[in-house]
Design a protein around this motif. Structure first.
Motif, PDB file in Angstrom:
ATOM      1  N   PRO A   8      78.231  64.677  70.088  1.00 41.43           N
ATOM      2  CA  PRO A   8      79.314  65.630  70.338  1.00 41.43           C
ATOM      3  C   PRO A   8      79.755  65.618  71.797  1.00 41.43           C
ATOM      4  O   PRO A   8      78.986  65.264  72.684  1.00 41.43           O
ATOM      5  CB  PRO A   8      78.675  66.975  69.989  1.00 41.43           C
ATOM      6  CG  PRO A   8      77.228  66.749  70.000  1.00 41.43           C
ATOM      7  CD  PRO A   8      76.977  65.304  69.736  1.00 41.43           C
ATOM      8  N   ARG A   9      81.027  65.995  72.010  1.00 44.36           N
ATOM      9  CA  ARG A   9      81.540  66.094  73.377  1.00 44.36           C
ATOM     10  C   ARG A   9      81.543  67.561  73.773  1.00 44.36           C
ATOM     11  O   ARG A   9      81.942  68.429  73.003  1.00 44.36           O
ATOM     12  CB  ARG A   9      82.969  65.541  73.451  1.00 44.36           C
ATOM     13  CG  ARG A   9      83.060  64.019  73.303  1.00 44.36           C
ATOM     14  CD  ARG A   9      84.446  63.587  72.901  1.00 44.36           C
ATOM     15  NE  ARG A   9      84.886  64.324  71.706  1.00 44.36           N
ATOM     16  CZ  ARG A   9      86.096  64.826  71.520  1.00 44.36           C
ATOM     17  NH1 ARG A   9      87.008  64.685  72.435  1.00 44.36           N
ATOM     18  NH2 ARG A   9      86.410  65.485  70.415  1.00 44.36           N
ATOM     19  N   PHE A  10      81.094  67.811  74.980  1.00 42.69           N
ATOM     20  CA  PHE A  10      81.050  69.180  75.490  1.00 42.69           C
ATOM     21  C   PHE A  10      82.172  69.374  76.499  1.00 42.69           C
ATOM     22  O   PHE A  10      82.373  68.513  77.352  1.00 42.69           O
ATOM     23  CB  PHE A  10      79.702  69.446  76.178  1.00 42.69           C
ATOM     24  CG  PHE A  10      79.594  70.840  76.704  1.00 42.69           C
ATOM     25  CD1 PHE A  10      79.274  71.888  75.863  1.00 42.69           C
ATOM     26  CD2 PHE A  10      79.872  71.112  78.039  1.00 42.69           C
ATOM     27  CE1 PHE A  10      79.206  73.186  76.341  1.00 42.69           C
ATOM     28  CE2 PHE A  10      79.802  72.406  78.517  1.00 42.69           C
ATOM     29  CZ  PHE A  10      79.467  73.436  77.670  1.00 42.69           C
ATOM     30  N   PRO A  11      82.923  70.484  76.435  1.00 48.13           N
ATOM     31  CA  PRO A  11      82.798  71.599  75.501  1.00 48.13           C
ATOM     32  C   PRO A  11      83.684  71.474  74.260  1.00 48.13           C
ATOM     33  O   PRO A  11      83.569  72.293  73.353  1.00 48.13           O
ATOM     34  CB  PRO A  11      83.268  72.785  76.352  1.00 48.13           C
ATOM     35  CG  PRO A  11      84.316  72.204  77.250  1.00 48.13           C
ATOM     36  CD  PRO A  11      83.887  70.797  77.538  1.00 48.13           C
ATOM     37  N   LEU A  64      67.661  78.289  74.476  1.00 48.99           N
ATOM     38  CA  LEU A  64      68.683  77.857  75.443  1.00 48.99           C
ATOM     39  C   LEU A  64      69.790  77.066  74.744  1.00 48.99           C
ATOM     40  O   LEU A  64      69.510  76.046  74.106  1.00 48.99           O
ATOM     41  CB  LEU A  64      68.056  76.971  76.518  1.00 48.99           C
ATOM     42  CG  LEU A  64      67.015  77.598  77.438  1.00 48.99           C
ATOM     43  CD1 LEU A  64      66.465  76.541  78.395  1.00 48.99           C
ATOM     44  CD2 LEU A  64      67.603  78.757  78.210  1.00 48.99           C
ATOM     45  N   GLY A  65      71.027  77.514  74.866  1.00 50.92           N
ATOM     46  CA  GLY A  65      72.139  76.847  74.182  1.00 50.92           C
ATOM     47  C   GLY A  65      72.048  77.146  72.702  1.00 50.92           C
ATOM     48  O   GLY A  65      72.018  76.237  71.871  1.00 50.92           O
ATOM     49  N   CYS A  66      72.012  78.430  72.373  1.00 48.65           N
ATOM     50  CA  CYS A  66      71.707  78.849  70.986  1.00 48.65           C
ATOM     51  C   CYS A  66      72.847  78.566  70.016  1.00 48.65           C
ATOM     52  O   CYS A  66      72.665  78.669  68.804  1.00 48.65           O
ATOM     53  CB  CYS A  66      71.338  80.329  70.950  1.00 48.65           C
ATOM     54  SG  CYS A  66      72.709  81.430  71.382  1.00 48.65           S
ATOM     55  N   GLY A  67      74.034  78.219  70.532  1.00 48.89           N
ATOM     56  CA  GLY A  67      75.159  77.878  69.656  1.00 48.89           C
ATOM     57  C   GLY A  67      75.480  79.002  68.693  1.00 48.89           C
ATOM     58  O   GLY A  67      75.550  80.175  69.079  1.00 48.89           O
ATOM     59  N   THR A  68      75.637  78.635  67.417  1.00 50.95           N
ATOM     60  CA  THR A  68      75.995  79.643  66.414  1.00 50.95           C
ATOM     61  C   THR A  68      74.746  80.283  65.795  1.00 50.95           C
ATOM     62  O   THR A  68      74.852  81.039  64.834  1.00 50.95           O
ATOM     63  CB  THR A  68      76.877  79.040  65.307  1.00 50.95           C
ATOM     64  OG1 THR A  68      76.131  78.038  64.615  1.00 50.95           O
ATOM     65  CG2 THR A  68      78.147  78.417  65.881  1.00 50.95           C
ATOM     66  N   GLY A  69      73.579  79.921  66.328  1.00 56.69           N
ATOM     67  CA  GLY A  69      72.378  80.677  65.974  1.00 56.69           C
ATOM     68  C   GLY A  69      71.503  80.114  64.875  1.00 56.69           C
ATOM     69  O   GLY A  69      70.627  80.822  64.368  1.00 56.69           O
ATOM     70  N   ASN A 136      70.955  68.510  77.292  1.00 50.27           N
ATOM     71  CA  ASN A 136      71.642  67.373  77.917  1.00 50.27           C
ATOM     72  C   ASN A 136      72.995  67.779  78.506  1.00 50.27           C
ATOM     73  O   ASN A 136      73.500  67.150  79.436  1.00 50.27           O
ATOM     74  CB  ASN A 136      71.844  66.226  76.909  1.00 50.27           C
ATOM     75  CG  ASN A 136      72.228  66.686  75.533  1.00 50.27           C
ATOM     76  OD1 ASN A 136      71.419  67.310  74.849  1.00 50.27           O
ATOM     77  ND2 ASN A 136      73.451  66.437  75.124  1.00 50.27           N
ATOM     78  N   PHE A 137      73.576  68.878  77.962  1.00 48.02           N
ATOM     79  CA  PHE A 137      74.902  69.299  78.435  1.00 48.02           C
ATOM     80  C   PHE A 137      74.865  69.985  79.801  1.00 48.02           C
ATOM     81  O   PHE A 137      75.913  70.216  80.387  1.00 48.02           O
ATOM     82  CB  PHE A 137      75.561  70.249  77.432  1.00 48.02           C
ATOM     83  CG  PHE A 137      75.862  69.618  76.104  1.00 48.02           C
ATOM     84  CD1 PHE A 137      76.599  68.448  76.005  1.00 48.02           C
ATOM     85  CD2 PHE A 137      75.402  70.204  74.925  1.00 48.02           C
ATOM     86  CE1 PHE A 137      76.874  67.865  74.778  1.00 48.02           C
ATOM     87  CE2 PHE A 137      75.668  69.627  73.689  1.00 48.02           C
ATOM     88  CZ  PHE A 137      76.410  68.461  73.624  1.00 48.02           C
ATOM     89  N   ILE A 138      73.688  70.353  80.272  1.00 50.38           N
ATOM     90  CA  ILE A 138      73.678  71.143  81.513  1.00 50.38           C
ATOM     91  C   ILE A 138      74.159  70.339  82.719  1.00 50.38           C
ATOM     92  O   ILE A 138      74.546  70.911  83.720  1.00 50.38           O
ATOM     93  CB  ILE A 138      72.321  71.840  81.808  1.00 50.38           C
ATOM     94  CG1 ILE A 138      71.239  70.837  82.217  1.00 50.38           C
ATOM     95  CG2 ILE A 138      71.877  72.716  80.644  1.00 50.38           C
ATOM     96  CD1 ILE A 138      69.997  71.526  82.786  1.00 50.38           C
ATOM     97  N   ILE A 139      74.129  69.012  82.605  1.00 49.01           N
ATOM     98  CA  ILE A 139      74.621  68.210  83.742  1.00 49.01           C
ATOM     99  C   ILE A 139      76.074  67.776  83.527  1.00 49.01           C
ATOM    100  O   ILE A 139      76.591  66.936  84.266  1.00 49.01           O
ATOM    101  CB  ILE A 139      73.725  66.981  84.011  1.00 49.01           C
ATOM    102  CG1 ILE A 139      73.509  66.167  82.730  1.00 49.01           C
ATOM    103  CG2 ILE A 139      72.409  67.401  84.654  1.00 49.01           C
ATOM    104  CD1 ILE A 139      72.815  64.839  82.970  1.00 49.01           C
ATOM    105  N   GLU A 172      64.504  69.643  72.743  1.00 47.25           N
ATOM    106  CA  GLU A 172      64.991  68.451  72.036  1.00 47.25           C
ATOM    107  C   GLU A 172      66.385  68.205  72.587  1.00 47.25           C
ATOM    108  O   GLU A 172      67.217  69.115  72.643  1.00 47.25           O
ATOM    109  CB  GLU A 172      65.045  68.721  70.526  1.00 47.25           C
ATOM    110  CG  GLU A 172      65.483  67.528  69.686  1.00 47.25           C
ATOM    111  CD  GLU A 172      66.984  67.459  69.443  1.00 47.25           C
ATOM    112  OE1 GLU A 172      67.464  66.395  69.030  1.00 47.25           O
ATOM    113  OE2 GLU A 172      67.689  68.470  69.648  1.00 47.25           O
ATOM    114  N   PHE A 173      66.629  66.969  73.035  1.00 50.42           N
ATOM    115  CA  PHE A 173      67.922  66.728  73.695  1.00 50.42           C
ATOM    116  C   PHE A 173      68.292  65.257  73.647  1.00 50.42           C
ATOM    117  O   PHE A 173      67.547  64.434  73.102  1.00 50.42           O
ATOM    118  CB  PHE A 173      67.881  67.258  75.130  1.00 50.42           C
ATOM    119  CG  PHE A 173      67.096  66.427  76.113  1.00 50.42           C
ATOM    120  CD1 PHE A 173      65.813  65.979  75.828  1.00 50.42           C
ATOM    121  CD2 PHE A 173      67.639  66.085  77.345  1.00 50.42           C
ATOM    122  CE1 PHE A 173      65.091  65.221  76.747  1.00 50.42           C
ATOM    123  CE2 PHE A 173      66.933  65.319  78.260  1.00 50.42           C
ATOM    124  CZ  PHE A 173      65.660  64.888  77.956  1.00 50.42           C
TER     125      PHE A 173
END
Ligand SMILES: C[S@@+](CC[C@H](N)C(=O)[O-])C[C@H]1O[C@@H](n2cnc3c(N)ncnc32)[C@H](O)[C@@H]1O
Length: 219
Positions: A8-11, A64-69, A136-139, A172-173
């Motif tokens: 996936p591409r963030f955001p 961390l990064g819970c998304g839609t839960g 992985n998205f934090i950077i 997991e990333f």
């Protein structure tokens, strides 16, 4: 997360209708929950040292990064108390709807709109941290290795401070390559964590990668 197509591409892949799509995909829910189950097992992995396993209801876990839960929901089903944090309102709103369906008043389930890189949490307040397909998205947006390493170190240091004694993290990333995997792991090692990574397919680019980490307690 198992790769269905490409990463996936963030955001962009988590905004507006894409957030809806994400939330409605049955395979996505299944994969996120399967991976979360593995993270929970890794939290108690003997390779991280001895741990006195209390009742799950005695632990507070940060997602961390819970998304839609999806992951948070499974943690709640296990009986953990959970704080989910995500940067994007479109995702977090759906986690909030999921939360409304969880009626157990004894369990803590809080959702926070915020950035993993700047957590609004007290020191020594969290037992465990998990992160599924988000770290992985934090950077994101960091242009060179120097910037990436600086941010990773700052975040690892913060995570260390909010964890209690014997606190553990399982992430997991999707690191881009082996070098990136090493700089993620190293950011923890130089910030008072012991730990290692597990790669499902060490020789292939695909497959899941986990970081297993435990806080080194300093008196
Ligand atoms: C694959 S999704 C979430 C997966 C989650 N485990 C679930 O069960 O839905 C990744 C999430 O990470 C979030 N994210 C990315 N960077 C972030 C950051 N710096 N701080 C907080 N959340 C972030 C995104 O907004 C996105 O919702």
């Amino acid at each position: 997360m198992t790769r269905k197509k490409k990463l996936p591409r963030f955001p962009n892949d988590y905004l507006g209708t894409k957030a809806n799509e994400y939330n409605n995909q049955i395979w996505m829910e299944r994969n996120q929950k399967q991976t979360t189950r593995r993270c929970i097992n890794f939290l108690f992995d003997p390779c991280l040292g001895d741990i006195h396993h209390k009742q799950d209801s005695e632990y507070l876990i940060l997602d961390l990064g819970c998304g839609t839960g999806f992951s948070s929901e499974l943690l709640i089903e296990y009986g953990f108390n959970v704080i989910g944090i995500d940067l994007l309102p479109d995702m977090l709103l759906k986690a909030n709807n999921r939360k409304k369906g969880i009626m157990d008043k004894k369990t803590i389930f809080e959702l926070v709109l915020g950035n993993i890189n700047n957590l609004p949490l007290r020191i020594n307040s969290i037992d465990f941290i998990i992160s599924v397909s988000a770290y992985n998205f934090i950077i994101y947006n960091k242009k060179n290795n120097h910037e990436k390493i600086k941010l990773l170190n700052k975040t690892a240091s913060q995570l260390n401070r909010i964890l209690k004694k014997n606190g553990r993290i399982v992430i997991e990333f999707y690191p881009y390559d082996q070098y990136e995997l090493e700089i993620f792991l190293n950011s923890f090692k130089i910030n008072n964590f012991n730990g290692f990574y597990i790669k499902d397919n060490p020789k292939q680019k695909g497959g899941q990668t986990f970081l297993l980490l435990t806080k080194i307690w300093q008196k």
